[in-house]
Design a protein around this motif. Structure first.
Motif, PDB file in Angstrom:
ATOM      1  N   CYS A  21       0.863  -1.183   0.000  1.00 46.92           N
ATOM      2  CA  CYS A  21       0.000   0.000   0.000  1.00 46.92           C
ATOM      3  C   CYS A  21       0.896   1.229   0.000  1.00 46.92           C
ATOM      4  O   CYS A  21       1.746   1.386   0.889  1.00 46.92           O
ATOM      5  CB  CYS A  21      -0.896  -0.018   1.231  1.00 46.92           C
ATOM      6  SG  CYS A  21      -1.974   1.412   1.407  1.00 46.92           S
ATOM      7  N   ALA A  22       0.712   2.077  -0.988  1.00 44.54           N
ATOM      8  CA  ALA A  22       1.520   3.289  -1.106  1.00 44.54           C
ATOM      9  C   ALA A  22       0.688   4.496  -0.727  1.00 44.54           C
ATOM     10  O   ALA A  22      -0.477   4.606  -1.132  1.00 44.54           O
ATOM     11  CB  ALA A  22       2.030   3.419  -2.535  1.00 44.54           C
ATOM     12  N   THR A  27       2.601  13.139   5.627  1.00 44.89           N
ATOM     13  CA  THR A  27       2.130  12.858   6.984  1.00 44.89           C
ATOM     14  C   THR A  27       1.957  11.365   7.254  1.00 44.89           C
ATOM     15  O   THR A  27       1.415  10.972   8.273  1.00 44.89           O
ATOM     16  CB  THR A  27       0.785  13.560   7.244  1.00 44.89           C
ATOM     17  OG1 THR A  27      -0.180  13.093   6.289  1.00 44.89           O
ATOM     18  CG2 THR A  27       0.939  15.060   7.142  1.00 44.89           C
ATOM     19  N   PHE A  28       2.446  10.542   6.329  1.00 45.11           N
ATOM     20  CA  PHE A  28       2.257   9.097   6.456  1.00 45.11           C
ATOM     21  C   PHE A  28       2.759   8.582   7.800  1.00 45.11           C
ATOM     22  O   PHE A  28       2.124   7.738   8.431  1.00 45.11           O
ATOM     23  CB  PHE A  28       2.996   8.399   5.311  1.00 45.11           C
ATOM     24  CG  PHE A  28       2.981   6.901   5.393  1.00 45.11           C
ATOM     25  CD1 PHE A  28       4.109   6.193   5.797  1.00 45.11           C
ATOM     26  CD2 PHE A  28       1.839   6.190   5.048  1.00 45.11           C
ATOM     27  CE1 PHE A  28       4.093   4.813   5.868  1.00 45.11           C
ATOM     28  CE2 PHE A  28       1.820   4.805   5.116  1.00 45.11           C
ATOM     29  CZ  PHE A  28       2.954   4.108   5.526  1.00 45.11           C
ATOM     30  N   ASN A  29       3.896   9.088   8.249  1.00 37.23           N
ATOM     31  CA  ASN A  29       4.494   8.551   9.466  1.00 37.23           C
ATOM     32  C   ASN A  29       3.774   8.969  10.737  1.00 37.23           C
ATOM     33  O   ASN A  29       4.203   8.634  11.837  1.00 37.23           O
ATOM     34  CB  ASN A  29       5.975   8.935   9.540  1.00 37.23           C
ATOM     35  CG  ASN A  29       6.182  10.437   9.559  1.00 37.23           C
ATOM     36  OD1 ASN A  29       5.234  11.202   9.570  1.00 37.23           O
ATOM     37  ND2 ASN A  29       7.437  10.862   9.559  1.00 37.23           N
ATOM     38  N   ARG A  30       2.680   9.683  10.621  1.00 41.85           N
ATOM     39  CA  ARG A  30       1.875  10.053  11.783  1.00 41.85           C
ATOM     40  C   ARG A  30       0.715   9.082  12.007  1.00 41.85           C
ATOM     41  O   ARG A  30       0.047   9.150  13.038  1.00 41.85           O
ATOM     42  CB  ARG A  30       1.301  11.451  11.613  1.00 41.85           C
ATOM     43  CG  ARG A  30       2.343  12.533  11.446  1.00 41.85           C
ATOM     44  CD  ARG A  30       1.662  13.886  11.269  1.00 41.85           C
ATOM     45  NE  ARG A  30       2.609  14.935  10.925  1.00 41.85           N
ATOM     46  CZ  ARG A  30       2.251  16.178  10.633  1.00 41.85           C
ATOM     47  NH1 ARG A  30       0.980  16.522  10.659  1.00 41.85           N
ATOM     48  NH2 ARG A  30       3.169  17.065  10.320  1.00 41.85           N
ATOM     49  N   SER A  51       1.720   0.391  14.242  1.00 47.03           N
ATOM     50  CA  SER A  51       1.763   1.745  14.785  1.00 47.03           C
ATOM     51  C   SER A  51       2.538   2.679  13.864  1.00 47.03           C
ATOM     52  O   SER A  51       3.216   2.242  12.934  1.00 47.03           O
ATOM     53  CB  SER A  51       2.412   1.727  16.172  1.00 47.03           C
ATOM     54  OG  SER A  51       3.774   1.304  16.068  1.00 47.03           O
ATOM     55  N   ALA A  52       2.434   3.959  14.138  1.00 49.14           N
ATOM     56  CA  ALA A  52       3.063   4.961  13.300  1.00 49.14           C
ATOM     57  C   ALA A  52       4.576   4.754  13.187  1.00 49.14           C
ATOM     58  O   ALA A  52       5.159   4.929  12.111  1.00 49.14           O
ATOM     59  CB  ALA A  52       2.756   6.362  13.827  1.00 49.14           C
ATOM     60  N   SER A  53       5.181   4.365  14.274  1.00 45.43           N
ATOM     61  CA  SER A  53       6.628   4.145  14.279  1.00 45.43           C
ATOM     62  C   SER A  53       7.018   2.769  13.760  1.00 45.43           C
ATOM     63  O   SER A  53       8.175   2.518  13.438  1.00 45.43           O
ATOM     64  CB  SER A  53       7.175   4.297  15.697  1.00 45.43           C
ATOM     65  OG  SER A  53       6.692   3.246  16.515  1.00 45.43           O
ATOM     66  N   GLY A  54       6.036   1.884  13.712  1.00 47.10           N
ATOM     67  CA  GLY A  54       6.309   0.506  13.299  1.00 47.10           C
ATOM     68  C   GLY A  54       6.656  -0.407  14.455  1.00 47.10           C
ATOM     69  O   GLY A  54       6.884  -1.590  14.267  1.00 47.10           O
ATOM     70  N   GLY A  55       6.677   0.123  15.662  1.00 45.72           N
ATOM     71  CA  GLY A  55       7.109  -0.660  16.804  1.00 45.72           C
ATOM     72  C   GLY A  55       6.059  -1.575  17.398  1.00 45.72           C
ATOM     73  O   GLY A  55       6.387  -2.499  18.150  1.00 45.72           O
ATOM     74  N   ASN A  73       8.544   4.007   6.495  1.00 49.22           N
ATOM     75  CA  ASN A  73       8.131   5.415   6.526  1.00 49.22           C
ATOM     76  C   ASN A  73       8.935   6.276   5.556  1.00 49.22           C
ATOM     77  O   ASN A  73       8.465   7.321   5.129  1.00 49.22           O
ATOM     78  CB  ASN A  73       8.231   5.950   7.950  1.00 49.22           C
ATOM     79  CG  ASN A  73       7.092   5.461   8.829  1.00 49.22           C
ATOM     80  OD1 ASN A  73       6.077   4.963   8.331  1.00 49.22           O
ATOM     81  ND2 ASN A  73       7.262   5.581  10.137  1.00 49.22           N
ATOM     82  N   ALA A  74      10.111   5.855   5.215  1.00 51.30           N
ATOM     83  CA  ALA A  74      10.912   6.612   4.247  1.00 51.30           C
ATOM     84  C   ALA A  74      10.319   6.510   2.842  1.00 51.30           C
ATOM     85  O   ALA A  74      10.473   7.417   2.023  1.00 51.30           O
ATOM     86  CB  ALA A  74      12.350   6.099   4.250  1.00 51.30           C
TER      87      ALA A  74
END
Length: 121
Positions: A21-22, A27-30, A51-55, A73-74
């Motif tokens: 999914c692209a 603001t994707f990382n929020r 989660s937003a951070s991937g954690g 996120n990059a």
């Protein structure tokens, strides 16, 4: 957050598939990113979120151990690696974005168009 899902197709039971999914924008990382699916005649159901951070990740019991959600996120992408496909995994798969970690599709504000996964015997 415009979302574009891809990667669906026809796969034999026991096979594997990777959905992607692209997202557009900065603001994707929020956002918490989720995957949902909807089989014919059934309600949309939660598959996984990250989660937003991937954690932090969470999975539906029906896919735990077979599906893996990830994000970059990059590159503004979220993926869903699917293994050991079963007939009951046949559905349209949607990616979605939310401001909170939740399994409820009502809390997701942005949706991709869906990608069809068909599992054959």
């Amino acid at each position: 957050v415009p979302l574009q899902a891809s990667g669906g197709g026809l796969v034999q039971a026991g096979g594997s598939l990777r959905l992607s999914c692209a997202a557009s924008g900065r603001t994707f990382n929020r956002y918490v990113m989720g995957w949902f699916r909807q089989a014919p005649g059934k309600e949309r159901e939660f598959v996984a979120y990250i989660s937003a951070s991937g954690g932090v990740t969470a999975y539906a019991d029906s896919v735990k151990g077979r599906f893996t959600i990830s994000r970059d996120n990059a590159k503004n992408t979220v993926g869903l690696q699917i293994t050991s496909l079963q007939l009951e995994d046949t559905a349209v798969y949607y990616c979605a974005a939310a401001s909170m970690a939740t399994r409820s599709h009502y809390d997701y504000n942005y949706w991709g168009q869906g990608t069809l996964v068909t599992v054959s015997s």
